[in-house]
Write an enzyme that holds these catalytic residues in place. Sequence first.
Site, mmCIF file in Angstrom:
data_model
loop_
_atom_site.group_PDB
_atom_site.id
_atom_site.type_symbol
_atom_site.label_atom_id
_atom_site.label_comp_id
_atom_site.label_asym_id
_atom_site.label_seq_id
_atom_site.Cartn_x
_atom_site.Cartn_y
_atom_site.Cartn_z
ATOM 1 N N CYS A 2 0.858 -1.190 0.000
ATOM 2 C CA CYS A 2 0.000 0.000 0.000
ATOM 3 C C CYS A 2 0.896 1.243 0.000
ATOM 4 C CB CYS A 2 -0.864 0.004 1.243
ATOM 5 S SG CYS A 2 -1.841 -1.496 1.413
ATOM 6 N N ARG A 27 2.581 1.378 -6.711
ATOM 7 C CA ARG A 27 2.349 0.440 -5.603
ATOM 8 C C ARG A 27 0.948 -0.151 -5.695
ATOM 9 N NH1 ARG A 27 6.296 1.124 -1.744
ATOM 10 N NH2 ARG A 27 5.124 0.132 -0.076
ATOM 11 N N TRP A 74 -3.499 -1.829 -1.461
ATOM 12 C CA TRP A 74 -3.323 -3.032 -2.296
ATOM 13 C C TRP A 74 -3.790 -4.156 -1.385
ATOM 14 C CZ3 TRP A 74 -2.046 -4.699 -7.142
ATOM 15 C CH2 TRP A 74 -1.722 -6.037 -7.288
ATOM 16 N N ASN A 98 0.414 -0.143 6.147
ATOM 17 C CA ASN A 98 0.925 -0.936 5.036
ATOM 18 C C ASN A 98 1.640 -2.117 5.663
ATOM 19 O OD1 ASN A 98 2.002 -1.997 2.706
ATOM 20 N ND2 ASN A 98 3.750 -0.603 2.681
ATOM 21 N N GLY A 99 1.123 -3.329 5.430
ATOM 22 C CA GLY A 99 1.768 -4.514 6.010
ATOM 23 C C GLY A 99 0.735 -5.578 6.329
ATOM 24 N N GLU A 482 11.728 -21.345 -17.885
ATOM 25 C CA GLU A 482 11.467 -19.967 -17.454
ATOM 26 C C GLU A 482 12.606 -19.037 -17.852
ATOM 27 O OE1 GLU A 482 9.050 -18.359 -16.618
ATOM 28 O OE2 GLU A 482 9.858 -16.538 -15.711
ATOM 29 N N LYS A 486 12.180 -15.691 -20.314
ATOM 30 C CA LYS A 486 12.649 -14.339 -19.970
ATOM 31 C C LYS A 486 13.497 -13.765 -21.092
ATOM 32 C CE LYS A 486 10.431 -13.502 -16.599
ATOM 33 N NZ LYS A 486 9.437 -14.306 -17.126
ATOM 34 N N GLU A 489 11.236 -12.909 -24.102
ATOM 35 C CA GLU A 489 10.219 -11.852 -24.027
ATOM 36 C C GLU A 489 10.813 -10.468 -23.809
ATOM 37 O OE1 GLU A 489 7.336 -12.085 -20.866
ATOM 38 O OE2 GLU A 489 8.677 -13.185 -19.579
ATOM 39 N N HIS A 505 18.112 -36.745 -28.147
ATOM 40 C CA HIS A 505 16.967 -37.111 -29.014
ATOM 41 C C HIS A 505 16.689 -36.041 -30.051
ATOM 42 C CE1 HIS A 505 16.226 -40.497 -26.373
ATOM 43 N NE2 HIS A 505 16.338 -39.677 -25.337
ATOM 44 N N LYS A 604 0.796 -6.990 -19.945
ATOM 45 C CA LYS A 604 1.042 -7.573 -18.612
ATOM 46 C C LYS A 604 0.010 -8.656 -18.312
ATOM 47 C CE LYS A 604 2.857 -8.264 -14.657
ATOM 48 N NZ LYS A 604 4.079 -9.090 -14.601
HETATM 49 C C1 AGP Z 1 5.614 -13.838 -17.843
HETATM 50 O O1 AGP Z 1 6.849 -13.121 -17.842
HETATM 51 C C2 AGP Z 1 4.654 -13.280 -18.849
HETATM 52 N N1 AGP Z 1 4.377 -11.928 -18.555
HETATM 53 C C3 AGP Z 1 3.423 -14.157 -19.063
HETATM 54 O O2 AGP Z 1 3.880 -15.416 -19.503
HETATM 55 C C4 AGP Z 1 2.514 -14.407 -17.840
HETATM 56 O O3 AGP Z 1 3.180 -15.229 -16.918
HETATM 57 C C5 AGP Z 1 1.262 -15.133 -18.322
HETATM 58 O O4 AGP Z 1 0.580 -14.266 -19.216
HETATM 59 C C6 AGP Z 1 0.312 -15.550 -17.183
HETATM 60 O O5 AGP Z 1 -0.140 -14.416 -16.532
HETATM 61 P P1 AGP Z 1 -0.886 -14.612 -15.100
HETATM 62 O O6 AGP Z 1 0.103 -15.209 -14.179
HETATM 63 O O7 AGP Z 1 -1.301 -13.226 -14.707
HETATM 64 O O8 AGP Z 1 -2.053 -15.521 -15.325
#
Ligand code: AGP
Length: 609
Positions: A2, A27, A74, A98-99, A482, A486, A489, A505, A604
């Site tokens: 928050c 935030r 938040w 906040n906490g 993962e 990264k 993307e 394989h 996002k």
């Molecule tokens: C991860 O870096 C990406 N931004 C994307 O793969 C994300 O994880 C995916 O869209 C799932 O989003 P969510 O966790 O909000 O469901």
Amino acid sequence: MCGIVCYIGSRPCVDIILQGLTRLEYRGYDSAGIAVHDGEMLKVVRAQGKLVNLGTALEKTPLAGKLGMGHTRWATHGRPSENNAHPHMVNGVAVVHNGILENHLELRREIEQTGATFSSETDTEIFAHLISAALEKNPDLVAAVRQVLSRVTGSYAIAVIAKSDPGRVVVAKNSSPLVIGVGDGETFAASDIPAILKHTNRMVFMEDRELAVLTAEGFSIHEIDGPEITREPKTIEWSATQAEKGGYRHFMLKEIHEQPRVMEDTMRGRVSIEGSGVATELMGLDDLSARRVRRIVLLACGTSYHASLVGKYWLENLAKVPTEVELASEYRARNPLVDPNDLVIPVSQSGETIDTLEAVKVAKEGGASILAIANVLDSAIPRASDGSLYTHAGPEIGVASTKCFTAQLTALFMLAVHLGRRRGVLEKPRARELLEGLLKIPALMREILNDSEHIEELARELASYSNCLYLGRRLLFPIALEGALKLKEIAYIHAEGYAAGEMKHGPIALIDENMPVVVVMPTDSSFNRISGNVQEVLARGGRVIAVGTRGEKTLDALDVKRIEIPACLQELYPILAVIPLQLLAYYVADFKGTDVDQPRNLAKTVTVE
Ligand code: AGP
């Protein structure tokens, strides 16, 4: 996460506070409020939703005064609503917080037994009740706050204003951030620098277990249960934008560095070493339902899918439940077989990803129990679920998910221990060992984060390549996936995560000097096998970056570039091993000059088909 802003001085405070709150927008907020003392009355105005709604509410109910405080929420306890918005006021005592209070349930019960009633679902209101009750016995606001802080456990940054005390704001800090701004004839406090940098660049940073008294003339700082402390203001040279990122170049880098605290916040009040168990607010998942679970199905997308793949190992090995992991987009399209004894767990940072939400609906139609793991309280996926286990990562601004990924891993690990204990398949000593190992991880994360220059050098080399292979085995295979995601993307380099055992394989045909290979190989039960994979790659002219355990002698014999991570319980290596991969991708992207926080083509949250 928050946001708090306080003001006391010679100017009208409402606009100062509102502008400060807008500088804390990163935030996150789902509701906001302000309390103002006009010299006689202490009044509160609150509104759900974005900050603009508070401005509208203030047009209808104008406030005027030179002493006040504001808050953007938040939500962690209590859904987003006006009633749950801060400040909370009881008998002329207003509090913003906040906490997370760990002992909020027992304190709430104690207060209710006095006949007092709560108007919100929040842990924060407890402060207002307790301070108000203390003031009835002793009118000194500082003494009342001190007495209450000696009873609460958990994290807090609080600000308190009392109708009976129009010349002071009392603030206190433990784990959550709070900074004092020193002006000329005015004093500020805020959760973060950006909120007050416009008015002063002279800041005093409070430490844990400290209390401060703010007046128009200045401030004093005290140990909560000890003497006054002398602390000189520091002069901040940042711009407001730099300050929002905490001095980091990008939100993503800031969020990578937030992970130790985020992990601590996600575990807070949940991990009990004495009980060797995990207290999780799992609605409807009592012993009987935990024992009845025949299968777990994890549903997710992207990074959350990778977290789920790690969760599978933990749920099968610690809770002994057959566990499947499904890409939500595929699951919803496949007319899956759903059993009423299934426990379906959607994993989602935003709680709004359309593929995951639609997959949940398919599982619900099949009669499964749904337990959501999400970061945004009361978002669509938790609302569609029978129960929720929230991560406490705060808003994640960078499109590339980092702190929410390790928070999801933390939640999944706690869930696996919880289920293992509830199902009687995880002995108490083993559960204790696992939870002690988990509690050590934030400190080990800090070791990695404090020694990242070497990773920056490796990233400079990697930035010149067009492709990259990431390898891992068992628990670390999802971390290879993962790490590759990264790099894809944010650095726009084609990267592929692969199970190391699969190299022979097919993928090994890709190996030459133009295909760098990142191998996630901490010293665990797969180490010898993956070392063999590394030698196969080296024999074909491949270049290897090995993420290995610090001090692993076997690596000395391999012609690899190394990134070292501290030793930990081998079940927990995924949480540590991902940190260097996040940093590697970040620095490559930064060298390439891509838009790290807002990569091309990405959003996002994917809320449309
Ligand atoms: C991860 O870096 C990406 N931004 C994307 O793969 C994300 O994880 C995916 O869209 C799932 O989003 P969510 O966790 O909000 O469901």
